[in-house]
Design a protein around this motif. Structure first.
Motif, mmCIF file in Angstrom:
data_model
loop_
_atom_site.group_PDB
_atom_site.id
_atom_site.type_symbol
_atom_site.label_atom_id
_atom_site.label_comp_id
_atom_site.label_asym_id
_atom_site.label_seq_id
_atom_site.Cartn_x
_atom_site.Cartn_y
_atom_site.Cartn_z
ATOM 1 N N HIS A 12 26.853 -28.586 10.808
ATOM 2 C CA HIS A 12 26.561 -27.427 9.972
ATOM 3 C C HIS A 12 27.693 -26.401 10.058
ATOM 4 O O HIS A 12 28.108 -25.830 9.043
ATOM 5 C CB HIS A 12 25.237 -26.795 10.395
ATOM 6 C CG HIS A 12 24.874 -25.574 9.631
ATOM 7 N ND1 HIS A 12 24.492 -25.611 8.317
ATOM 8 C CD2 HIS A 12 24.863 -24.263 9.988
ATOM 9 C CE1 HIS A 12 24.246 -24.386 7.894
ATOM 10 N NE2 HIS A 12 24.470 -23.549 8.887
ATOM 11 N N CYS A 13 28.216 -26.174 11.252
ATOM 12 C CA CYS A 13 29.328 -25.234 11.426
ATOM 13 C C CYS A 13 30.573 -25.717 10.694
ATOM 14 O O CYS A 13 31.333 -24.900 10.163
ATOM 15 C CB CYS A 13 29.633 -25.038 12.904
ATOM 16 S SG CYS A 13 28.358 -24.121 13.780
ATOM 17 N N ARG A 14 30.785 -27.019 10.661
ATOM 18 C CA ARG A 14 31.962 -27.559 9.960
ATOM 19 C C ARG A 14 31.921 -27.248 8.470
ATOM 20 O O ARG A 14 32.966 -27.066 7.845
ATOM 21 C CB ARG A 14 32.042 -29.070 10.157
ATOM 22 C CG ARG A 14 32.590 -29.458 11.476
ATOM 23 C CD ARG A 14 32.875 -30.953 11.535
ATOM 24 N NE ARG A 14 33.292 -31.297 12.878
ATOM 25 C CZ ARG A 14 32.810 -32.299 13.587
ATOM 26 N NH1 ARG A 14 31.895 -33.094 13.056
ATOM 27 N NH2 ARG A 14 33.227 -32.520 14.810
ATOM 28 N N THR A 15 30.730 -27.167 7.893
ATOM 29 C CA THR A 15 30.630 -26.881 6.465
ATOM 30 C C THR A 15 30.892 -25.411 6.152
ATOM 31 O O THR A 15 31.278 -25.086 5.035
ATOM 32 C CB THR A 15 29.241 -27.262 5.913
ATOM 33 O OG1 THR A 15 28.246 -26.464 6.549
ATOM 34 C CG2 THR A 15 28.951 -28.729 6.122
ATOM 35 N N LEU A 16 30.696 -24.521 7.132
ATOM 36 C CA LEU A 16 30.803 -23.088 6.883
ATOM 37 C C LEU A 16 32.034 -22.421 7.492
ATOM 38 O O LEU A 16 32.461 -21.380 7.006
ATOM 39 C CB LEU A 16 29.554 -22.375 7.423
ATOM 40 C CG LEU A 16 28.227 -22.805 6.817
ATOM 41 C CD1 LEU A 16 27.083 -22.147 7.556
ATOM 42 C CD2 LEU A 16 28.190 -22.454 5.341
ATOM 43 N N LEU A 17 32.582 -23.007 8.557
ATOM 44 C CA LEU A 17 33.659 -22.356 9.302
ATOM 45 C C LEU A 17 34.974 -23.110 9.174
ATOM 46 O O LEU A 17 34.993 -24.299 8.851
ATOM 47 C CB LEU A 17 33.289 -22.279 10.794
ATOM 48 C CG LEU A 17 32.024 -21.517 11.149
ATOM 49 C CD1 LEU A 17 31.715 -21.684 12.621
ATOM 50 C CD2 LEU A 17 32.165 -20.059 10.808
ATOM 51 N N LYS A 21 37.498 -22.778 14.315
ATOM 52 C CA LYS A 21 36.375 -21.951 14.755
ATOM 53 C C LYS A 21 35.134 -22.763 15.109
ATOM 54 O O LYS A 21 34.189 -22.226 15.678
ATOM 55 C CB LYS A 21 36.014 -20.938 13.668
ATOM 56 C CG LYS A 21 37.058 -19.885 13.437
ATOM 57 C CD LYS A 21 36.591 -18.900 12.395
ATOM 58 C CE LYS A 21 37.638 -17.839 12.128
ATOM 59 N NZ LYS A 21 37.161 -16.865 11.129
ATOM 60 N N VAL A 22 35.110 -24.041 14.780
ATOM 61 C CA VAL A 22 33.944 -24.886 15.036
ATOM 62 C C VAL A 22 33.828 -25.145 16.539
ATOM 63 O O VAL A 22 34.812 -25.513 17.178
ATOM 64 C CB VAL A 22 34.059 -26.224 14.267
ATOM 65 C CG1 VAL A 22 32.914 -27.155 14.621
ATOM 66 C CG2 VAL A 22 34.091 -25.973 12.780
#
Length: 50
Positions: A12-17, A21-22
């Protein structure tokens, strides 16, 4: 009542950050707090090292 795994959170973090930053790892633990409710940062550092 929902649960997530470490890989789900990282994905999920990879899609947004941005890639740098992941987070590399996710730790599920109770956050140590003082009696007034402040987070004990020195204990968090100890947990991260261990």
């Amino acid at each position: 009542g929902r649960r997530a795994t470490e890989t789900e959170i990282i994905d999920h973090c990879r899609t947004l950050l941005a890639r740098f930053k992941v987070p590399k790892a996710v730790i599920f633990a109770e956050i140590p707090k003082t009696s007034t409710g402040k987070i004990q940062k020195f204990r968090l550092r100890e947990m991260a090292k261990g």
